[in-house]
Design an enzyme around this catalytic site. Structure first.
Site, short mmCIF file in Angstrom:
data_model
loop_
_atom_site.label_atom_id
_atom_site.label_comp_id
_atom_site.label_asym_id
_atom_site.label_seq_id
_atom_site.Cartn_x
_atom_site.Cartn_y
_atom_site.Cartn_z
N PRO A 192 -39.07 9.35 -5.53
CG PRO A 192 -37.93 10.20 -7.37
CD PRO A 192 -38.19 10.46 -5.91
N GLY A 355 -19.52 -5.97 -38.23
CA GLY A 355 -20.75 -5.33 -38.67
C GLY A 355 -21.45 -6.17 -39.72
CB CYS A 382 -15.81 -9.86 -37.39
SG CYS A 382 -16.88 -11.24 -37.82
CG HIS A 519 -16.47 -10.64 -32.67
ND1 HIS A 519 -16.67 -9.32 -33.02
CD2 HIS A 519 -17.17 -11.38 -33.55
CE1 HIS A 519 -17.46 -9.27 -34.08
NE2 HIS A 519 -17.78 -10.50 -34.43
CD GLU A 521 -14.99 -7.65 -30.24
OE1 GLU A 521 -13.96 -8.19 -30.68
OE2 GLU A 521 -15.99 -7.41 -30.96
N1 GLN Z 1 -21.19 -9.50 -41.97
C1 GLN Z 1 -20.04 -10.34 -41.86
C2 GLN Z 1 -20.43 -11.81 -41.84
O1 GLN Z 1 -21.54 -12.13 -41.57
C3 GLN Z 1 -19.22 -9.98 -40.65
C4 GLN Z 1 -19.92 -10.21 -39.36
C5 GLN Z 1 -19.26 -9.54 -38.20
O2 GLN Z 1 -18.47 -8.63 -38.38
N2 GLN Z 1 -19.60 -9.92 -36.99
O3 GLN Z 1 -19.61 -12.66 -42.07
#
Ligand code: GLN
Length: 547
Positions: A192, A355, A382, A519, A521
């Site tokens: 490969p 999220g 967040c 964030h 992280e």
């Molecule tokens: N959905 C949420 C917002 O838009 C949080 C976004 C996130 O956790 N990055 O504010």
């Protein structure tokens, strides 16, 4: 002025060989030799940036200080190099075409026919050369995808041309390929690799170094064979073995002499790499004095890459506390009043990550309630902060219909809402945020300052009042509800300097309960674990001891 040298890293045979990690490790080694290094990812896909891509398909979207939504490899780069990167460190085919098409619409090409060669390739070369500042010794350019893909061809053509433009002595081509081990035959297979190098050579790129991804080190004899078939120096074939900890990779490469070969080929100053901090890191990772288990209750749990920086930041927090961190990924949709006790039992700390979208949110809110009431260390990031605010409003402040405008636009108590007008320090003006369909352009993105309240968990962690953290969200805590929440006991321990935006919340009478709108992280580093992750793991360690 120093002449920047360029290292181009391509990949062959298949994807997911760890090209980003290899690029980052080479960068770390060169930095450890005292060189100034920068690093760039060129992604062949058509999306202008990964901002709108599904994290379960593409992995996490990494955010830089200047607010660029980038490929997760930039996270590896920042963690391995300990530097802060920007939008110039990540381009996609989409962004390159976007820029060329905009120029064409403006009439910049004076009626000429706009073509892949030279217009697209010139734009790519501009993006690459834009990296080379006066003080940069080495720029590492990772080409995403696999050699042979239709999409990556303009990038490969551009770097081929650059070798001529810049001169051979300023360019080095490293090709990462797979050398599989066939158990039945009892041997490594080089075919490969031969094919993939042949493919590369057919487009005019001759690799200088071949990096073989393999389960166990490739023998001298096999390296000789690869060198012969692929026409590279015998001492220019290296193993990239599977490692127990990703941070061991720079040490493995060093053992193989990879940085030495790179330095010789590029005529870089011959200083030995000082890897004392990497050795200490790997020692700490492999000699933990205890263990904590953290539950991550989120939506994108089927692909671990979706929470890459989070995962790493928790590992860094473990290093700071000399414990190993076991992660339990929980799909928040599975968390219901009937299952919550069971699913979240045995955890020393609970984290609700960022999220988007309504799915699984009630499970996250239930998770916060469980952590709050059972006094389990809790970290909300967040969306995690937003869930903590909703939970507290509903169950402690008596606002039963509390919710976020994102999930319940018509609810009575929008404790989290869309702040349409807000002060944007990046632009030094009032900015507008809307809920329109152009999802690419309506978020609060990148680094923002935050004032930390003294006498808080946040202040105990950071040890200073003014901090800066990276954001990626649309919604904010609704200031109208701040008095009611404060009266009920919620502490707003971090605010934007003008006091308008809630950045951190915490609770008293709890071992460690903190939510942040940003964030953290993205800014954690193995050599400098993020203070919030460090303190969260400290609290989890205490929790573990109490059991
Ligand atoms: N959905 C949420 C917002 O838009 C949080 C976004 C996130 O956790 N990055 O504010």
């Amino acid at each position: 002025m120093r002449e920047t040298k360029f290292i181009f890293i391509t990949g062959g045979v298949l994807s997911s060989l760890g090209k980003g990690m290899a690029a980052a490790s080479i960068g770390a080694l060169l930095k450890a030799r005292g060189l100034s290094v920068t690093i760039q990812k060129l992604d062949p896909y058509i999306n202008v940036d990964p901002g709108t891509m599904n994290p379960t398909q593409h992995g996490e979207v990494f955010v830089t200080d200047d607010g660029a939504e980038t490929d997760l490899d930039l996270g590896h780069y920042e963690r391995y190099l300990g530097t802060s990167l920007s939008q110039n460190n990540n381009y996609t085919s989409g962004s390159i075409y976007y820029s060329v098409i905009s120029k064409e619409r403006r009439g910049d090409y004076l009626g000429g026919t706009v073509q892949v060669i030279p217009h697209i390739t010139d734009e790519i070369k501009l993006a690459i050369c834009g990296l080379a500042e006066n003080d940069t010794d080495v720029a590492i350019i990772e080409i995403g995808g696999t050699v042979g893909d239709i999409e990556s061809q303009p990038f490969l053509e551009a770097i081929r041309q650059l070798r001529g433009d810049l001169g051979r002595e300023r360019c080095l081509f490293i090709h990462l390929t797979l050398v599989p081990y066939l158990a039945a035959a009892g041997e490594h297979k080089t075919k490969p690799t031969q094919h993939s190098v042949k493919e590369l050579r057919s487009i005019g790129i001759h690799p200088d170094i071949i990096l073989c991804r393999c389960e166990t080190p490739v023998s001298r004899e096999l390296k000789r064979k690869i060198a012969l078939f692929c026409d590279v120096d015998e001492d220019a074939v290296f193993s990239s073995v599977d490692v127990d900890h990703v941070y061991r990779l720079p040490l493995e490469f060093y053992e193989e002499g990879l940085d030495q070969k790179v330095a010789i080929m590029l005529r870089l100053p011959a200083r030995n790499a000082d890897l004392a901090n990497w050795q200490k890191l790997v020692y700490d990772l492999t000699h933990p004095e205890g263990k904590v288990t953290i539950g991550i209750v989120g939506k994108y749990v089927q692909l671990k890459e979706a929470y890459k920086s989070l995962h790493e930041a928790l590992v860094h927090g473990g290093v700071a506390n000399r414990v190993s961190v076991a992660l339990k990924y929980v799909n928040s949709e599975d968390v219901t009043p009937d299952t919550v006790q069971d699913i979240l039992s045995g955890l020393d700390g609970i984290l609700v990550p960022g999220g988007f979208g309504e799915r699984g949110v009630e499970g996250k809110i239930l998770t916060v309630q469980h952590a709050r009431e059972n006094k389990i260390p809790f970290f909300g990031i967040c969306l995690g902060l937003q869930c903590a605010v909703i939970e507290y409003a509903r169950h402690v402040a008596g606002l039963k219909q509390a919710n976020s405008e994102e999930f319940a636009p018509n609810t009575k108590h929008k404790v989290v809402y869309l702040m349409t007008e807000w002060f944007d320090p990046h632009k030094n003006a009032k900015a507008l945020r809307t809920l329109d369909s152009d999802k690419g352009g309506t978020m609060r993105l990148g680094a923002y300052p935050c004032m930390v309240k003294e006498d808080s968990l946040a202040f105990a962690a950071y040890g200073k009042k003014l901090i800066s953290e990276r954001h990626r969200h649309r919604f904010e805590v609704n200031n109208e509800y701040r008095p009611a929440l404060e009266e009920a006991g919620m502490i707003f321990s971090g605010l934007s300097p003008d006091g308008d935006l809630v950045e951190m919340v915490e609770l008293k009478d709890h071992p460690w309960f903190l939510g942040c709108q940003f964030h953290p992280e993205f800014k954690s580093n193995p050599m400098a674990p993020h203070p919030l992750f460090r303190d969260f793991i400290t609290a989890a360690k205490k929790q573990h001891g109490q059991e």
